[in-house]
Design an enzyme around this catalytic site. Structure first.
Site, mmCIF file in Angstrom:
data_model
loop_
_atom_site.group_PDB
_atom_site.id
_atom_site.type_symbol
_atom_site.label_atom_id
_atom_site.label_comp_id
_atom_site.label_asym_id
_atom_site.label_seq_id
_atom_site.Cartn_x
_atom_site.Cartn_y
_atom_site.Cartn_z
ATOM 1 N N CYS A 1 0.836 -1.186 0.000
ATOM 2 C CA CYS A 1 0.000 0.000 0.000
ATOM 3 C C CYS A 1 0.881 1.250 0.000
ATOM 4 C CB CYS A 1 -0.967 0.055 1.175
ATOM 5 S SG CYS A 1 -2.086 -1.343 1.221
ATOM 6 N N ARG B 1 3.930 -0.402 -4.771
ATOM 7 C CA ARG B 1 3.636 -0.968 -3.451
ATOM 8 C C ARG B 1 2.294 -1.690 -3.414
ATOM 9 N NH1 ARG B 1 7.090 1.547 0.375
ATOM 10 N NH2 ARG B 1 5.814 0.678 2.027
ATOM 11 N N TRP C 1 -3.068 -2.827 -1.833
ATOM 12 C CA TRP C 1 -2.805 -4.255 -2.057
ATOM 13 C C TRP C 1 -3.733 -4.952 -1.070
ATOM 14 C CZ3 TRP C 1 -1.082 -8.618 0.579
ATOM 15 C CH2 TRP C 1 -0.695 -9.698 -0.228
ATOM 16 N N ASN D 1 -2.231 1.214 6.013
ATOM 17 C CA ASN D 1 -1.382 0.141 5.483
ATOM 18 C C ASN D 1 -1.126 -0.828 6.631
ATOM 19 O OD1 ASN D 1 0.493 -1.457 4.190
ATOM 20 N ND2 ASN D 1 2.182 0.013 4.421
ATOM 21 N N GLY D 2 -1.406 -2.114 6.412
ATOM 22 C CA GLY D 2 -1.172 -3.095 7.474
ATOM 23 C C GLY D 2 -2.387 -3.983 7.631
ATOM 24 N N GLU E 1 16.132 -19.034 -8.053
ATOM 25 C CA GLU E 1 15.840 -17.636 -8.387
ATOM 26 C C GLU E 1 15.378 -17.506 -9.841
ATOM 27 O OE1 GLU E 1 15.185 -14.879 -7.309
ATOM 28 O OE2 GLU E 1 15.836 -13.354 -8.735
ATOM 29 N N LYS F 1 11.873 -15.834 -10.919
ATOM 30 C CA LYS F 1 11.804 -14.672 -11.815
ATOM 31 C C LYS F 1 10.878 -14.964 -12.985
ATOM 32 C CE LYS F 1 13.038 -12.148 -10.147
ATOM 33 N NZ LYS F 1 13.593 -11.633 -8.926
ATOM 34 N N GLU G 1 6.982 -15.471 -11.768
ATOM 35 C CA GLU G 1 6.244 -14.344 -11.195
ATOM 36 C C GLU G 1 5.922 -13.279 -12.233
ATOM 37 O OE1 GLU G 1 8.309 -12.147 -8.125
ATOM 38 O OE2 GLU G 1 10.207 -12.324 -9.164
ATOM 39 N N HIS H 1 15.165 -38.250 -7.852
ATOM 40 C CA HIS H 1 14.406 -38.600 -6.644
ATOM 41 C C HIS H 1 12.933 -38.217 -6.779
ATOM 42 C CE1 HIS H 1 18.084 -39.783 -4.709
ATOM 43 N NE2 HIS H 1 18.621 -38.606 -5.003
ATOM 44 N N LYS I 1 5.597 -4.642 -4.188
ATOM 45 C CA LYS I 1 7.050 -4.571 -4.030
ATOM 46 C C LYS I 1 7.492 -4.755 -2.587
ATOM 47 C CE LYS I 1 11.175 -3.445 -5.671
ATOM 48 N NZ LYS I 1 11.722 -4.664 -6.261
HETATM 49 C C1 F6R Z 1 10.916 -11.308 -6.334
HETATM 50 C C2 F6R Z 1 10.873 -10.333 -5.263
HETATM 51 C C3 F6R Z 1 10.495 -10.784 -3.908
HETATM 52 C C4 F6R Z 1 11.343 -10.036 -2.858
HETATM 53 C C5 F6R Z 1 10.865 -10.381 -1.440
HETATM 54 C C6 F6R Z 1 11.720 -9.703 -0.391
HETATM 55 O O1 F6R Z 1 11.353 -10.751 -7.537
HETATM 56 O O2 F6R Z 1 11.108 -9.166 -5.485
HETATM 57 O O3 F6R Z 1 10.606 -12.155 -3.759
HETATM 58 O O4 F6R Z 1 12.679 -10.394 -3.026
HETATM 59 O O5 F6R Z 1 9.536 -9.972 -1.294
HETATM 60 O O6 F6R Z 1 11.694 -8.321 -0.543
HETATM 61 P P1 F6R Z 1 12.804 -7.412 0.093
HETATM 62 O O7 F6R Z 1 14.096 -7.701 -0.600
HETATM 63 O O8 F6R Z 1 12.326 -6.009 -0.133
HETATM 64 O O9 F6R Z 1 12.879 -7.763 1.546
#
Ligand code: F6R
Length: 588
Positions: A2, A28, A71, A97-98, A466, A470, A473, A489, A583
Site C-alpha cells: 500500500c 507498493r 494491495w 497500510n497493514g 531464483e 523470476k 512471477e 528422486h 514490491k
Molecule cells: C521477487 C521479489 C520478492 C522479494 C521479497 C523480499 O522478484 O522481489 O521475492 O525479493 O519480497 O523483498 P525485500 O528484498 O524487499 O525484503
C-alpha cells in the site's frame, strides 16, 4: 504494501498532486486507488479499482488531501474497499497500510453502537473509532492515539480532519516518512514520493504520532502524549535515478543497471566488506535472513562462505526464522537481506534476534528503511531505487557484497574485487553483445510452454531457484528450480516432450554432474537450454556467459531475468506490475 501520500499546505491542485505521488508509489500495491480532499467543509473522495494508468481526478483546489494505492488484504478488490474510508459524518477520512488483527470485535462493537460501514475492510474500524473520540471532544491527535492504541497488528494510518486542516499519522513497523516543506508538509510511505517537493524528511518511529499542519509538524508519544523531538534527515539519492530515462519499463532499466551497481561494489566496498567479515568472524553462528529473491541471495551466501572462506553460515527464510530462534545467543549475528528494508517477516526475525541479544546486521537497498535503522550494522546496497516489483539489481548487489565479504574473510579481497569487476563487465557485455537478443529468441521459441524447470548444483542451486521465481512471477509460466541431484528422486516424473529446462553449468566442480543430470532430462524429451561458458552436446540451445569463477551467480542471474521479461512481454503482461504482487511486503 500500500502506497500512502498526504499533503497539507496552501490551496493547490491536490487531486493532481496526490495522484502523481501515488503513481510513484504504485509499485507498493495496485489493486485499486483513491484520493480524498476537502470540498465545502466535507471530504470528497474519488476511488476505483485497477491500476492508475492515465486516470485523472476532478477535485477542487484544496489545502489538504491524501491518497492510497491498495494491495488487498481484508475485503475483495472493489471500489468500496479502496481507501480512503470515511466516518459516518463525512468530516474524517482515513488511509491505512497493514492488518488490524482484531478488527472483527472492534467492528461488532462499532456496529452495535450504530456506526454505518461502507466497506468490508479491516481499515474502516479505525475511522469510526476516531470519530467517537472526536465526538467526545478529543482533538484529532488524541482521538487517533486512543484508537490506535486499541489496534493489534503492524499498522500505519493517516487520519484527516477537513475542518481543521490537519493530518495525523501513526505507525508500528509499517513505514511512514514525513516531508518538511515551505508552507506545506507531507507524509508518505516512501521518500520516493516526497523528493519532488522536499528532501528534508523525518522517519516516523514506531509509536510516534505526527500532527501535520501547513506550517508545523509536531511529534507526540503514542501512549503518554508527551512531545518528542523531530530528527530531520536529508534524502541523498539522485531523483534522476527514479525516472525511466530511455527504457520502456523499470525492469529493463534495472536489469541494465546491474553492471554499474556490481562495479560500484567491487571498487567502493572494501571497508564495508572488512567490517562485515569481522562481524561474521567474531560471531558464534551467523544467520542470513531473507524472503523470496533475497532468500536465494542468502542461500547463495551460504555456499559462498563455505567454498571461499571455509565458514559455515546459515540461510533462513524470514517467515521461518522464529521457529529456529532457539539457536540464537548473544553471540549470534542475524544478517537481514532486503531490498526494501520493510519486509515484515524479516523485521519480525530481527525483532526475535534482538530479543535473544544477537547482533543485527543488514544489507538493504532503501536507506532510512526500518531494517536499515534497526540494524547495529547496516551495509547500503547502493543500487538506487528499484521500482519494478521484481527484484533484479538489488539481488545481484546482495550477491556482490556477499562475494566480496567472503573473499575478505578468506584474506583474498583482491580476488573478490577482480571477480566482481569481471562479472560487471560480463553483465554489460551480455546485454550489449547479443546475449539479450539470443534470450529473446529462446523466449519466442518457448512462449507457449506451460512448465519450465531450472537446475543447478552448489553455487548454482540457488541460481536455479531464483531463475524459476523470476520467470514464473512475471510471465506466469509455471517454473520450478531444483538441485540437479534431486531430479532422479522424483522431479524427473514431470518431464514431457519439449519441456524447456534451464541448466546452469559454470566451470566449477558441479559441471560434470549437472551435465549428466541434463542428459537424463534430455533423454525424457526436455528442451535443454544451457547457461554456461562452454557449449556441450547436451544443450539444444546454448546461452554463453563468461567464466567469472565464484561470481557466476551474478552473471547467471541475467539470462533468467531476461527470459522472464521476454516471456512476459510476448504473453502480453506488464513486467513491472505482475498480478497479485507488491514490491514491499509489509504484512505477514
Ligand atoms: C521477487 C521479489 C520478492 C522479494 C521479497 C523480499 O522478484 O522481489 O521475492 O525479493 O519480497 O523483498 P525485500 O528484498 O524487499 O525484503
Amino acid at each position: 504494501m500500500c502506497g500512502i501520500f498526504g499533503y497539507v499546505g496552501r490551496p493547490a491542485n491536490v487531486g493532481g498532486m496526490v495522484l502523481g505521488a501515488l503513481k510513484r508509489l504504485e509499485y507498493r500495491g495496485y489493486d485499486s486507488w483513491g484520493v480524498a480532499a476537502r470540498e465545502n467543509g466535507h471530504v470528497a473522495v474519488r476511488k476505483q479499482t485497477g491500476k492508475i494508468g492515465g486516470a485523472t481526478v476532478d477535485l477542487p483546489a484544496a489545502a489538504i488531501g491524501f491518497g492510497h494505492t491498495r494491495w488487498a488484504t481484508h475485503g475483495g478488490v472493489t471500489d468500496a474497499n479502496a481507501h480512503p474510508h470515511l466516518d459516518c459524518t463525512g468530516r474524517l477520512a482515513l488511509i491505512h497500510n497493514g492488518i488490524i488483527e482484531n478488527f472483527r470485535p472492534l467492528r461488532d462493537e462499532l456496529l452495535a453502537r450504530g456506526h454505518q460501514f461502507r466497506s468490508d475492510t479491516d481499515s474502516e474500524v479505525m475511522v469510526h473509532l476516531i470519530e467517537e473520540g472526536v465526538a467526545s471532544g478529543k482533538s484529532l491527535a488524541d482521538a487517533t492515539r486512543a484508537a490506535f492504541a486499541r489496534l493489534q497488528g503492524l499498522n500505519a494510518i493517516i487520519a484527516m480532519d477537513v475542518t481543521r486542516n490537519e493530518l495525523v499519522a501513526v505507525k508500528t513497523i509499517s513505514p511512514l516518512v514525513l516531508g518538511l516543506g515551505e508552507g506545506a508538509n507531507y507524509v508518505a510511505s516512501d521518500s520516493l514520493a516526497l523528493t519532488e517537493y522536499t528532501r528534508d524528511v523525518v522517519y516516523l518511529e514506531d509509536n510516534q504520532v505526527a500532527i501535520i499542519r501547513p506550517d508545523e509538524v509536531t511529534l507526540l508519544d503514542l501512549y503518554s502524549g508527551q512531545p518528542l523531538p523531530l530528527k530531520r534527515e536529508r534524502v541523498d539519492w539522485d531523483a534522476g535515478d527514479a525516472g525511466l530515462g530511455e527504457y520502456p519499463d523499470f525492469m529493463s532499466k534495472e536489469m541494465a543497471e546491474q553492471g554499474r551497481v556490481v562495479r560500484q561494489i567491487a571498487t567502493g566496498y572494501a571497508e564495508r566488506a572488512r567490517a562485515l567479515a569481522d562481524l561474521i568472524w567474531g560471531s558464534y553462528g551467523t544467520f542470513l535472513v531473507g524472503c523470496g529473491t533475497a532468500s536465494y541471495a542468502a542461500l547463495t551466501g551460504m555456499y559462498l562462505f563455505s567454498r571461499i572462506a571455509r565458514r559455515h553460515v546459515n540461510a533462513v527464510l524470514g517467515s521461518e526464522f522464529k521457529y529456529q530462534e532457539h539457536f540464537l545467543t548473544d553471540r549470534s549475528l542475524a544478517l537481514a537481506l532486503s531490498q526494501s528494508g520493510e519486509t515484515a517477516d524479516i523485521i519480525e526475525a530481527m525483532v526475535t534476534s534482538r530479543g535473544r541479544g544477537a547482533t543485527i546486521g543488514a544489507l538493504v537497498n532503501v536507506r532510512g528503511s526500518t531494517l536499515d535503522r534497526m540494524a547495529d550494522f547496516s551495509v547500503p546496497l547502493g543500487a538506487g531505487p528499484e521500482q519494478c516489483v521484481l527484484s533484479t539489481k538489488a539481488y545481484t548487489a546482495k550477491l556482490a557484497v556477499l562475494t566480496l565479504t567472503a573473499h575478505t574473510l578468506a584474506g583474498t579481497p583482491e580476488i573478490g574485487r577482480e571477480l566482481l569487476l569481471r562479472a560487471a563487465d560480463e553483465l554489460d557485455r551480455f546485454l550489449a553483445g547479443g546475449g539479450a537478443a539470443r534470450v529473446r529468441a529462446v523466449a519466442e521459441r518457448i512462449a507457449g510452454a506451460e512448465h519450465l524447470y531450472a537446475i543447478g548444483r552448489g553455487l548454482s542451486y540457488p541460481t536455479a531457484l531464483e531463475a524459476a521465481l523470476k520467470i514464473k512471477e512475471v510471465s506466469y509460466v509455471h517454473a520450478e528450480g531444483f538441485a540437479g541431484g534431486e531430479l532422479k528422486h522424483g522431479v524427473i516424473a514431470l518431464l514431457t516432450e519439449g519441456t524447456p529446462c534451464l541448466v546452469f553449468a559454470p566451470n566449477d566442480e558441479t559441471r560434470d554432474d549437472i551435465l549428466s543430470g541434463a542428459m537424463e532430462m534430455k533423454s525424457r524429451g526436455g528442451l535443454m537450454i544451457g547457461v554456461s561458458p562452454q557449449d556441450d552436446p547436451v544443450f539444444d540451445i546454448h546461452l554463453p556467459v563468461a567464466d567469472v569463477g565464484d561470481a557466476s551467480p551474478i552473471v547467471n542471474a541475467l539470462p533468467a531475468q531476461l527470459l522472464g521479461y521476454h516471456l512476459a512481454r510476448l504473453r502480453g503482461y506488464d513486467p513491472d506490475k505482475p498480478r497479485n504482487l507488491a514490491k514491499s511486503v509489509t504484512v505477514k
